[in-house]
Design a protein around this motif. Structure first.
Motif, mmCIF file in Angstrom:
data_model
loop_
_atom_site.group_PDB
_atom_site.id
_atom_site.type_symbol
_atom_site.label_atom_id
_atom_site.label_comp_id
_atom_site.label_asym_id
_atom_site.label_seq_id
_atom_site.Cartn_x
_atom_site.Cartn_y
_atom_site.Cartn_z
ATOM 1 N N PRO A 33 45.757 30.845 47.708
ATOM 2 C CA PRO A 33 46.043 30.414 46.340
ATOM 3 C C PRO A 33 45.628 31.485 45.344
ATOM 4 N N LEU A 34 46.421 31.640 44.301
ATOM 5 C CA LEU A 34 46.265 32.783 43.400
ATOM 6 C C LEU A 34 46.264 32.343 41.941
ATOM 7 N N LEU A 35 45.348 32.904 41.172
ATOM 8 C CA LEU A 35 45.312 32.736 39.721
ATOM 9 C C LEU A 35 45.924 33.976 39.085
ATOM 10 N N ILE A 36 46.901 33.795 38.228
ATOM 11 C CA ILE A 36 47.501 34.910 37.488
ATOM 12 C C ILE A 36 46.745 35.044 36.174
ATOM 13 N N ASP A 37 45.968 36.093 36.054
ATOM 14 C CA ASP A 37 45.113 36.301 34.883
ATOM 15 C C ASP A 37 45.822 37.229 33.898
ATOM 16 N N LEU A 38 46.213 36.685 32.752
ATOM 17 C CA LEU A 38 46.934 37.455 31.730
ATOM 18 C C LEU A 38 46.022 37.861 30.576
ATOM 19 N N SER A 39 44.732 37.613 30.714
ATOM 20 C CA SER A 39 43.826 37.854 29.591
ATOM 21 C C SER A 39 43.635 39.334 29.290
#
Length: 290
Positions: free
Chosen positions: A58-64
Motif C-alpha cells: 500500500p502506498l501514500l502519494i505525498d504531494l506536499s
C-alpha cells in the motif's frame, strides 16, 4: 418479543464481521516533480530491475513537496489584476500517476498534501485523504540511496519513503522504565508477514522468507537466513544495526538509507554471517567471524 429478536439479530451480525482499529504502515512516494515522463524514467531507473521489491505494498502519494507549475495568466483578464493575482498552481492529474505506480506493483491507497481538485480526483479514483502527520513533513526521514548511487538531478524522484504500513503482527508494548525493549520472534516469517519492534530491538530466531518484513526502531538480529526486507532505525536511529547469520536480504535499510537487490550485496557478506551499520549516509557491510 421484538427486543429478543433484535438481540438475536445483533448477535448473528457480530458473528459475521467485526470492525476494529488496526495499526498499519505505508510506503510513501514523495513527489517533487509533476512531470510524468520524468517520474516514469526515474521509476524505471530505480525499480526496473527489481519489480518485486514493493510488490503490491500500500502506498501514500505525498504531494506536499510537489513543485507545481503555474497557469498562464488570462490575456482577457481585467488590466487592474496583477500577474500574481491571476497566477494559479496547476493541479496534478492523478489518474496517469496512479496507473504508472500500479505498473510497478505499488498500490496507491491515499494522498497527502493535495489541492481541492486533486483530492476530488483522488476520491473518485478510490483513494483516501491522509491526515497530516503529527510531526512536520520536513522532519520525516526518507529511505533514499546514497549520493554515490544516484546522481543529484533537479526534479528527479529520489525518495521512496517507507513509513511502516501493513498489518503488524505484534508490537513491543511500552515497558516500565529501566526494563528491556526487545521483541523476540521464534517462528518463521512467511511472505507478506511483517513484524515491527516499536521502540526497541527485534530478535528473530527463525527464517525470514522473501517478501516478509522485519522492522525495528532499534537494531535487528536474525539468527537464521534473512531473505526478506530488514528496516532498522525506522524512526531515525543512526546507531541501529542489522545482524544475520546468513545475510541474503532483498532490502536493507538503516535510518533512511537503503539498498535493494538492484545493487546486490557484496560477495564478502552474501550468504554469510554479517552485520550492517551506517557511517554517515553509507551502509557499511562486514562479515562476522564466529
Amino acid at each position: 418479543m421484538a427486543q429478543a429478536q433484535n438481540g438475536r439479530a445483533a448477535q448473528k451480525f457480530a458473528e459475521v464481521f467485526e470492525l476494529k482499529s488496526a495499526t498499519l504502515s505505508l510506503l510513501s512516494l514523495v513527489l517533487r516533480s509533476a512531470d510524468l515522463s520524468l517520474l516514469e524514467s526515474a521509476l524505471q531507473e530505480r525499480l526496473g530491475d527489481t519489480p518485486d521489491v514493493f510488490n503490491h505494498d500500500p502506498l501514500l502519494i505525498d504531494l506536499s513537496h510537489l513543485v507545481r507549475a503555474e497557469a498562464q495568466p488570462d490575456q482577457d483578464a481585467p488590466a487592474q489584476l496583477s500577474l500574481d493575482d491571476q497566477a494559479q498552481p496547476v493541479d496534478l492529474d492523478l489518474a496517469p500517476v496512479v496507473a504508472l505506480l500500479r505498473q510497478y506493483r505499488m498500490q496507491p491507497v491515499a494522498v497527502l498534501g493535495a489541492t481541492a481538485a486533486e483530492l476530488a480526483q483522488a476520491l473518485a479514483l478510490g483513494l483516501a485523504e491522509s491526515p497530516e502527520p503529527d510531526a512536520p513533513v520536513a522532519s520525516r526521514k526518507e529511505f533514499s540511496s546514497s549520493a554515490a548511487d544516484v546522481p543529484a538531478q533537479a526534479g528527479s524522484v529520489k525518495e521512496v519513503v517507507v513509513e511502516v504500513v501493513r498489518e503488524v503482527i505484534r508490537e513491543v508494548p511500552v515497558p516500565a522504565e529501566g526494563s528491556a525493549r526487545t521483541l523476540i520472534i521464534d517462528k518463521p516469517l512467511r511472505s507478506g508477514q511483517q513484524v515491527y519492534a516499536k521502540g526497541g530491538d527485534l530478535v528473530v530466531l527463525a527464517l525470514v522468507n522473501h517478501g516478509a518484513e522485519v522492522i525495528a526502531d532499534g537494531s535487528i538480529h536474525v539468527y537464521a537466513p534473512l531473505r526478506g526486507k530488514a528496516i532498522a532505525g525506522a524512526k531515525g536511529n543512526t546507531e541501529a544495526r542489522i545482524f544475520a547469520t546468513c545475510m541474503e536480504a532483498e532490502l536493507i535499510a538503516i535510518a533512511g538509507t537503503y539498498r535493494t537487490t538492484e545493487n546486490p550485496l557484496p560477495e564478502t557478506v552474501l550468504g554469510k554471517p554479517a552485520q550492517i551499520r551506517l557511517e554517515g549516509e553509507k551502509l557499511v557491510m562486514e562479515a562476522l567471524n564466529f
